[in-house]
Motif scaffolding. Structure first.
Motif, mmCIF file in Angstrom:
data_model
loop_
_atom_site.group_PDB
_atom_site.id
_atom_site.type_symbol
_atom_site.label_atom_id
_atom_site.label_comp_id
_atom_site.label_asym_id
_atom_site.label_seq_id
_atom_site.Cartn_x
_atom_site.Cartn_y
_atom_site.Cartn_z
ATOM 1 N N ASN A 104 0.734 -1.161 -0.097
ATOM 2 C CA ASN A 104 0.119 -0.138 -0.070
ATOM 3 C C ASN A 104 0.776 1.374 0.018
ATOM 4 O O ASN A 104 0.499 2.078 -0.783
ATOM 5 C CB ASN A 104 -1.046 0.094 1.200
ATOM 6 N N ILE A 105 1.907 1.207 0.914
ATOM 7 C CA ILE A 105 3.002 2.401 0.775
ATOM 8 C C ILE A 105 3.321 2.530 -0.342
ATOM 9 O O ILE A 105 3.590 3.996 -1.060
ATOM 10 C CB ILE A 105 3.696 2.261 1.801
ATOM 11 N N GLU A 106 4.011 1.584 -1.144
ATOM 12 C CA GLU A 106 4.539 1.699 -2.420
ATOM 13 C C GLU A 106 3.458 2.237 -3.406
ATOM 14 O O GLU A 106 3.917 3.139 -4.135
ATOM 15 C CB GLU A 106 5.067 0.364 -2.932
ATOM 16 N N ASN A 107 2.351 1.772 -3.388
ATOM 17 C CA ASN A 107 1.419 2.192 -4.352
ATOM 18 C C ASN A 107 0.901 3.721 -4.017
ATOM 19 O O ASN A 107 0.715 4.448 -5.026
ATOM 20 C CB ASN A 107 0.066 1.354 -4.129
ATOM 21 N N ILE A 108 1.194 4.205 -2.807
ATOM 22 C CA ILE A 108 0.771 5.587 -2.421
ATOM 23 C C ILE A 108 1.970 6.455 -2.970
ATOM 24 O O ILE A 108 1.790 7.533 -3.466
ATOM 25 C CB ILE A 108 0.527 5.766 -0.908
ATOM 26 N N ASP A 139 3.984 10.305 -6.990
ATOM 27 C CA ASP A 139 4.861 10.467 -8.182
ATOM 28 C C ASP A 139 4.045 10.728 -9.360
ATOM 29 O O ASP A 139 4.127 11.705 -10.325
ATOM 30 C CB ASP A 139 5.937 9.191 -8.764
ATOM 31 N N LYS A 140 3.028 9.913 -9.572
ATOM 32 C CA LYS A 140 2.115 10.181 -10.760
ATOM 33 C C LYS A 140 1.361 11.600 -10.548
ATOM 34 O O LYS A 140 1.133 12.471 -11.525
ATOM 35 C CB LYS A 140 0.998 9.206 -10.993
ATOM 36 N N ILE A 141 1.050 11.936 -9.474
ATOM 37 C CA ILE A 141 0.272 13.207 -9.019
ATOM 38 C C ILE A 141 1.512 14.431 -9.218
ATOM 39 O O ILE A 141 0.804 15.487 -9.920
ATOM 40 C CB ILE A 141 -0.299 13.268 -7.686
ATOM 41 N N GLU A 142 2.781 14.151 -8.966
ATOM 42 C CA GLU A 142 3.761 15.152 -9.198
ATOM 43 C C GLU A 142 3.862 15.606 -10.666
ATOM 44 O O GLU A 142 3.989 16.508 -11.382
ATOM 45 C CB GLU A 142 4.972 14.892 -8.656
#
Length: 205
Positions: free
Chosen positions: A158-162, A167-170
């Motif tokens: 979950n942490i890796e997905n977050i 990164d995608k949001i950035e």
């Protein structure tokens, strides 16, 4: 949760000296115990595999220990004592190695070497029961540890997905900023073109 070790016993030359455990209500434990205790005493391990998992989920396992009988009437003896340590289980856990160790001081006692059926029952059956309960606790701890490991793996995922989502949001924010800058340039150029056209348009007067 039922104990993974359902029954265990110690035998000398086929004579059961002590046993502990209970059946599951369908005689499967009893049948497996009878099967494993009657198997030919070969040196080392014997495993009962005659039941399918659908008809009987239990397995029997036995460890044989060959020992010289020592002296009889002050004369050396070639006789061999065959010790057998058996259990019926419904998991891969086994306590027979511990039974070999804890019974070592007792196997020299007269009621172990010469006693009749269940002669060591009063003294050793509680030890068998304790070893079975210890395995149950170990089994519970193993299941708890497995649950903790699985939960930890899920949380880590979950942490890796977050982080990946971050990164995608950035990246999206950067793209949005680029688009915003391009839109401002386009708007500025559009104003210039409009003014240029105004200057080039002939007067209607």
């Amino acid at each position: 949760m039922s104990s993974p070790i359902c029954w265990s016993c110690v035998q000398r030359d086929g004579i059961i000296l002590a046993e502990a455990g209970c059946d599951d209500g369908s005689t499967n434990v009893i049948k497996t115990a009878q099967k494993i205790t009657k198997m030919k005493p070969t040196a080392g391990w014997e495993v009962s595999r005659n039941f399918s998992m659908s008809s009987n989920p239990f397995r029997g396992i036995k460890f044989h220990l060959y020992e010289c009988a020592g002296e009889i009437d002050d004369r050396p003896s070639d006789d061999i004592i065959i010790w057998a340590f058996s259990c019926v289980y419904n998991t891969t856990e086994c306590v027979l190695d511990k039974l070999v160790f804890v019974s070592e001081p007792l196997r020299g006692m007269p009621w172990w070497r010469e006693g009749a059926t269940l002669s060591a029952q009063p003294s050793f059956a509680p030890t068998l029961q304790q070893q079975m309960e210890n395995v149950e606790q170990i089994d519970k701890l193993a299941k708890m540890q497995q649950h903790v490991d699985e939960t930890t793996a899920i949380m880590q995922n979950n942490i890796e997905n977050i982080l990946e989502r971050g990164d995608k949001i950035e990246d999206l924010q950067e793209e949005a900023q680029k688009l915003n800058a391009a839109a401002k340039v386009f708007k500025k150029n559009a104003k210039k073109v409009k003014r240029f056209r105004c200057f080039r348009t002939p007067s209607m007067a």
